[in-house]
Scaffold this motif. Structure first.
Motif, PDB file in Angstrom:
ATOM      1  N   GLU A   6       7.526 -11.155 -28.112  1.00 28.49           N
ATOM      2  CA  GLU A   6       6.603 -11.436 -27.008  1.00 28.49           C
ATOM      3  C   GLU A   6       6.708 -10.326 -25.970  1.00 28.49           C
ATOM      4  N   LEU A   7       5.562  -9.753 -25.612  1.00 27.35           N
ATOM      5  CA  LEU A   7       5.537  -8.693 -24.606  1.00 27.35           C
ATOM      6  C   LEU A   7       5.217  -9.285 -23.237  1.00 27.35           C
ATOM      7  N   VAL A   8       6.013  -8.887 -22.249  1.00 32.02           N
ATOM      8  CA  VAL A   8       5.867  -9.397 -20.885  1.00 32.02           C
ATOM      9  C   VAL A   8       5.716  -8.204 -19.942  1.00 32.02           C
ATOM     10  N   LEU A   9       4.557  -8.085 -19.309  1.00 31.19           N
ATOM     11  CA  LEU A   9       4.317  -7.038 -18.320  1.00 31.19           C
ATOM     12  C   LEU A   9       4.818  -7.516 -16.962  1.00 31.19           C
ATOM     13  N   VAL A  10       5.637  -6.703 -16.299  1.00 31.91           N
ATOM     14  CA  VAL A  10       6.198  -7.064 -15.000  1.00 31.91           C
ATOM     15  C   VAL A  10       5.800  -5.986 -13.990  1.00 31.91           C
ATOM     16  N   LEU A  11       5.112  -6.396 -12.925  1.00 33.60           N
ATOM     17  CA  LEU A  11       4.669  -5.446 -11.908  1.00 33.60           C
ATOM     18  C   LEU A  11       4.610  -6.149 -10.558  1.00 33.60           C
ATOM     19  N   GLY A  12       4.308  -5.393  -9.515  1.00 30.34           N
ATOM     20  CA  GLY A  12       4.183  -6.041  -8.204  1.00 30.34           C
ATOM     21  C   GLY A  12       3.997  -5.052  -7.078  1.00 30.34           C
ATOM     22  N   ASP A  13       3.906  -5.609  -5.866  1.00 33.83           N
ATOM     23  CA  ASP A  13       3.768  -4.848  -4.619  1.00 33.83           C
ATOM     24  C   ASP A  13       2.678  -3.788  -4.719  1.00 33.83           C
ATOM     25  N   LYS A  28      -3.110   2.738 -15.703  1.00 32.33           N
ATOM     26  CA  LYS A  28      -4.250   1.897 -16.082  1.00 32.33           C
ATOM     27  C   LYS A  28      -4.552   1.998 -17.572  1.00 32.33           C
ATOM     28  N   ARG A  29      -4.443   3.212 -18.113  1.00 34.12           N
ATOM     29  CA  ARG A  29      -4.753   3.416 -19.532  1.00 34.12           C
ATOM     30  C   ARG A  29      -3.781   2.675 -20.443  1.00 34.12           C
ATOM     31  N   MET A  30      -2.621   2.331 -19.904  1.00 28.58           N
ATOM     32  CA  MET A  30      -1.599   1.652 -20.703  1.00 28.58           C
ATOM     33  C   MET A  30      -1.740   0.135 -20.655  1.00 28.58           C
ATOM     34  N   LEU A  31      -2.476  -0.371 -19.687  1.00 31.14           N
ATOM     35  CA  LEU A  31      -2.594  -1.818 -19.495  1.00 31.14           C
ATOM     36  C   LEU A  31      -3.794  -2.344 -20.282  1.00 31.14           C
ATOM     37  N   VAL A  32      -3.557  -2.570 -21.565  1.00 34.63           N
ATOM     38  CA  VAL A  32      -4.620  -2.963 -22.486  1.00 34.63           C
ATOM     39  C   VAL A  32      -4.650  -4.484 -22.618  1.00 34.63           C
ATOM     40  N   PRO A  33      -5.827  -5.107 -22.443  1.00 35.69           N
ATOM     41  CA  PRO A  33      -5.921  -6.568 -22.574  1.00 35.69           C
ATOM     42  C   PRO A  33      -5.485  -7.068 -23.939  1.00 35.69           C
ATOM     43  N   ASN A  34      -4.887  -8.256 -23.936  1.00 37.55           N
ATOM     44  CA  ASN A  34      -4.506  -8.981 -25.149  1.00 37.55           C
ATOM     45  C   ASN A  34      -3.369  -8.340 -25.943  1.00 37.55           C
ATOM     46  N   LYS A  35      -2.659  -7.398 -25.341  1.00 38.82           N
ATOM     47  CA  LYS A  35      -1.463  -6.860 -25.977  1.00 38.82           C
ATOM     48  C   LYS A  35      -0.216  -7.606 -25.497  1.00 38.82           C
ATOM     49  N   MET A  36      -0.265  -8.094 -24.258  1.00 39.87           N
ATOM     50  CA  MET A  36       0.858  -8.818 -23.671  1.00 39.87           C
ATOM     51  C   MET A  36       0.652 -10.321 -23.771  1.00 39.87           C
ATOM     52  N   LYS A  37       1.754 -11.049 -23.920  1.00 41.90           N
ATOM     53  CA  LYS A  37       1.690 -12.514 -23.931  1.00 41.90           C
ATOM     54  C   LYS A  37       1.756 -13.056 -22.502  1.00 41.90           C
ATOM     55  N   HIS A  38       2.510 -12.359 -21.645  1.00 39.11           N
ATOM     56  CA  HIS A  38       2.680 -12.792 -20.262  1.00 39.11           C
ATOM     57  C   HIS A  38       2.514 -11.610 -19.321  1.00 39.11           C
ATOM     58  N   VAL A  39       2.032 -11.902 -18.109  1.00 40.75           N
ATOM     59  CA  VAL A  39       2.064 -10.949 -17.006  1.00 40.75           C
ATOM     60  C   VAL A  39       2.816 -11.619 -15.860  1.00 40.75           C
ATOM     61  N   ILE A  40       3.814 -10.923 -15.329  1.00 39.36           N
ATOM     62  CA  ILE A  40       4.567 -11.409 -14.177  1.00 39.36           C
ATOM     63  C   ILE A  40       4.291 -10.458 -13.018  1.00 39.36           C
TER      64      ILE A  40
END
Length: 205
Positions: A6-13, A28-40
């Motif tokens: 499971e891939l989890v993208l973690v970002l903030g601020d 932005k080019r790396m943040l592809v929809p439906n590749k991650m299961k979760h975004v935090i």
């Protein structure tokens, strides 16, 4: 992506538009929809950016920052389970004194989690304390703070397979994306998750 678990993208601020104009194009080019299961998200996200996060993954977890859009309402903290890891999320401005490892450890214990994710400092960090993990994704936009105008944009990607976790930290330095990797293995006992996780760590520049 199945081999990564499971891939989890973690970002903030993000602080858009107050302290930053946008997420860097290299990210932005790396943040592809439906590749991650979760975004935090550790907080300080605007309406437009929140809608973009919702389009990235089926499960989006956001906590309240200290400069939140007044039209958005997020909880102070969240707890979720991914694989064998119980993950707690909080922006971090609520933890006093700021920067105190002991205060963060108290909050982790209060939430009863294996991994405690927080932001606020705009400085990414991955650390182990007493067998538990603390992750700060930094600021994905490189938004300034009261202490400094120079902040390196960064975010974190977690790949979780049962009791194994690989943590990738992405930094944008002088226009180039740099990646470091840390590997964790949580010790699993017949009694369940009561035991402290142990660490198998390697950092790759």
């Amino acid at each position: 992506m199945g081999s990564f678990g499971e891939l989890v993208l973690v970002l903030g601020d993000l602080h858009i538009p107050g302290r930053a104009n946008s997420i860097p194009e290299n990210f932005k080019r790396m943040l592809v929809p439906n590749k991650m299961k979760h975004v935090i998200c550790t907080g300080n996200v605007g309406v437009d950016q929140y809608n973009e996060l919702l389009a990235l993954a089926p499960n989006v977890h956001v906590v309240a920052g200290d400069y939140e859009d007044p039209t958005l309402t997020f909880p102070e903290c969240q707890v979720l389970q991914v694989g064998h890891f119980r993950i707690g999320i909080m922006h971090g401005h609520q933890i006093l004194p700021h920067g105190s490892k002991e205060a963060m450890a108290r909050m982790r214990r209060k939430l009863g989690v294996d991994i405690f994710i927080s932001g606020f400092t705009h400085q990414n960090e991955v650390s182990l304390q007493e067998g538990f993990y603390y992750i700060n994704p930094g600021s994905i936009t490189g938004a300034c703070t009261a202490q400094t105008d120079t902040v390196i944009p960064s975010f974190v990607l977690l790949a979780i397979q049962e009791n194994k976790l690989v943590c990738y930290v992405y930094e944008l330095a002088e226009g180039e994306v740099e990646v470091s990797k840390t590997e964790f293995t949580k010790a699993v006992t017949p009694e369940g998750s009561g035991a402290n996780p142990s660490l198998m760590q390697s950092l790759l520049a």
